[in-house]
Scaffold this motif. Structure first.
Motif, short mmCIF file in Angstrom:
data_model
loop_
_atom_site.label_atom_id
_atom_site.label_comp_id
_atom_site.label_asym_id
_atom_site.label_seq_id
_atom_site.Cartn_x
_atom_site.Cartn_y
_atom_site.Cartn_z
N ALA A 37 31.79 27.60 42.28
CA ALA A 37 32.13 28.96 42.69
C ALA A 37 32.90 28.94 44.00
O ALA A 37 33.89 29.67 44.16
CB ALA A 37 30.87 29.80 42.83
N ALA A 38 32.48 28.09 44.94
CA ALA A 38 33.18 27.99 46.22
C ALA A 38 34.58 27.42 46.02
O ALA A 38 35.54 27.90 46.64
CB ALA A 38 32.38 27.12 47.18
N GLU A 39 34.71 26.41 45.16
CA GLU A 39 36.03 25.84 44.88
C GLU A 39 36.95 26.88 44.25
O GLU A 39 38.14 26.95 44.58
CB GLU A 39 35.89 24.64 43.94
N ARG A 40 36.41 27.69 43.36
CA ARG A 40 37.21 28.73 42.72
C ARG A 40 37.68 29.78 43.72
O ARG A 40 38.82 30.22 43.70
CB ARG A 40 36.42 29.39 41.59
N GLN A 41 36.78 30.17 44.64
CA GLN A 41 37.16 31.16 45.65
C GLN A 41 38.24 30.63 46.58
O GLN A 41 39.16 31.35 46.95
CB GLN A 41 35.93 31.57 46.45
N VAL A 42 38.15 29.35 46.95
CA VAL A 42 39.18 28.76 47.80
C VAL A 42 40.50 28.70 47.06
O VAL A 42 41.56 29.02 47.61
CB VAL A 42 38.74 27.35 48.29
N ALA A 43 40.47 28.30 45.79
CA ALA A 43 41.69 28.24 45.00
C ALA A 43 42.31 29.63 44.83
O ALA A 43 43.54 29.79 44.92
CB ALA A 43 41.40 27.62 43.64
N ASP A 44 41.48 30.64 44.63
CA ASP A 44 41.99 32.01 44.52
C ASP A 44 42.62 32.46 45.83
O ASP A 44 43.67 33.10 45.83
CB ASP A 44 40.87 32.97 44.13
N ALA A 45 41.99 32.15 46.93
CA ALA A 45 42.53 32.55 48.23
C ALA A 45 43.85 31.84 48.52
O ALA A 45 44.78 32.44 49.06
CB ALA A 45 41.52 32.26 49.34
N LYS A 46 43.96 30.56 48.13
CA LYS A 46 45.22 29.84 48.30
C LYS A 46 46.32 30.47 47.45
O LYS A 46 47.46 30.61 47.89
CB LYS A 46 45.06 28.37 47.92
N ALA A 47 45.97 30.87 46.25
CA ALA A 47 46.94 31.52 45.37
C ALA A 47 47.39 32.86 45.96
O ALA A 47 48.57 33.21 45.88
CB ALA A 47 46.33 31.72 43.98
N VAL A 48 46.47 33.59 46.55
CA VAL A 48 46.81 34.86 47.19
C VAL A 48 47.78 34.62 48.35
O VAL A 48 48.78 35.32 48.50
CB VAL A 48 45.53 35.57 47.69
N GLY A 49 47.50 33.60 49.16
CA GLY A 49 48.37 33.29 50.28
C GLY A 49 49.77 32.89 49.84
O GLY A 49 50.77 33.34 50.41
N SER A 50 49.86 32.07 48.81
CA SER A 50 51.18 31.65 48.35
C SER A 50 51.93 32.81 47.71
O SER A 50 53.15 32.94 47.89
CB SER A 50 51.06 30.48 47.37
N ALA A 51 51.22 33.69 47.02
CA ALA A 51 51.88 34.88 46.45
C ALA A 51 52.37 35.82 47.54
O ALA A 51 53.45 36.40 47.42
CB ALA A 51 50.92 35.60 45.52
N CYS A 52 51.60 35.94 48.61
CA CYS A 52 52.03 36.78 49.72
C CYS A 52 53.31 36.23 50.36
O CYS A 52 54.22 36.98 50.69
CB CYS A 52 50.93 36.89 50.77
N ARG A 53 53.38 34.92 50.54
CA ARG A 53 54.58 34.32 51.13
C ARG A 53 55.77 34.49 50.21
O ARG A 53 56.86 34.79 50.65
CB ARG A 53 54.34 32.83 51.43
N HIS A 54 55.55 34.33 48.92
CA HIS A 54 56.64 34.49 47.97
C HIS A 54 57.14 35.93 47.94
O HIS A 54 58.31 36.18 47.70
CB HIS A 54 56.20 34.05 46.57
N ALA A 55 56.25 36.87 48.22
CA ALA A 55 56.61 38.29 48.26
C ALA A 55 57.10 38.71 49.64
O ALA A 55 57.22 39.90 49.91
CB ALA A 55 55.42 39.14 47.84
N MET A 56 57.37 37.75 50.49
CA MET A 56 57.90 37.99 51.85
C MET A 56 56.96 38.86 52.69
O MET A 56 57.41 39.70 53.46
CB MET A 56 59.28 38.62 51.79
N ARG A 57 55.69 38.70 52.52
CA ARG A 57 54.72 39.43 53.33
C ARG A 57 54.30 38.58 54.52
O ARG A 57 54.18 37.37 54.42
CB ARG A 57 53.48 39.78 52.52
N ALA A 58 54.06 39.25 55.62
CA ALA A 58 53.52 38.55 56.79
C ALA A 58 52.07 38.17 56.49
O ALA A 58 51.39 38.80 55.68
CB ALA A 58 53.58 39.46 58.02
#
Length: 138
Positions: A37-58
């Motif tokens: 569960a912890a590994e999944r949450q970290v992977a989800d958070a990393k995906a959120v961060g990369s999507a934010c960068r791709h969407a040009m969000r600070a």
């Protein structure tokens, strides 16, 4: 009588083996361990961060839009995507969802709604609209 004992012992041993084999496949049953569960949450958070960068969000906007995501993992994902985009000379995609309002601006409209004092009536009275309407009603 001996045949009955062997048959009974065979059923017991077979049942125990099937039980052990069944329990060894708990991962296939969808039972999630705390580590997974912890590994999944970290992977989800990393995906959120990369999507934010791709969407040009600070990164700060990313934190505001995803308050439940682990900030360190969000930043790691954002940084990894930033490096990837710079290496490959990729442009970001404009976000469809509008940026969140700054926290200072968001708290100002809610402050007058909380106070039912005469202080809220005074700013309305200054422009002239609220004062004349209230004095004619009394």
């Amino acid at each position: 009588m001996a045949a009955w004992r062997w048959t009974r012992a065979w059923f017991v041993v077979t049942g125990m083996l099937m039980g052990v084999m069944g329990l060894s496949g708990c991962d296939q049953l969808g039972i999630e361990t705390p580590e997974k569960a912890a590994e999944r949450q970290v992977a989800d958070a990393k995906a959120v961060g990369s999507a934010c960068r791709h969407a040009m969000r600070a990164i700060e906007d990313c934190y505001l839009l995803n308050p439940k995501a682990e900030k360190s993992a969000v930043f790691t994902g954002w940084r990894e995507m930033d490096e990837y985009m710079r290496e490959n000379k990729l442009e970001g995609i404009a976000p469809v969802v509008p940026r969140p309002a700054p926290p200072a601006a968001a708290s100002k409209p809610s402050a007058p709604a909380d106070n039912d004092d005469e202080d809220t009536e005074e700013p309305e009275a200054k422009p002239g609209k609220g004062k004349s309407a209230k004095s004619s009603g009394h």
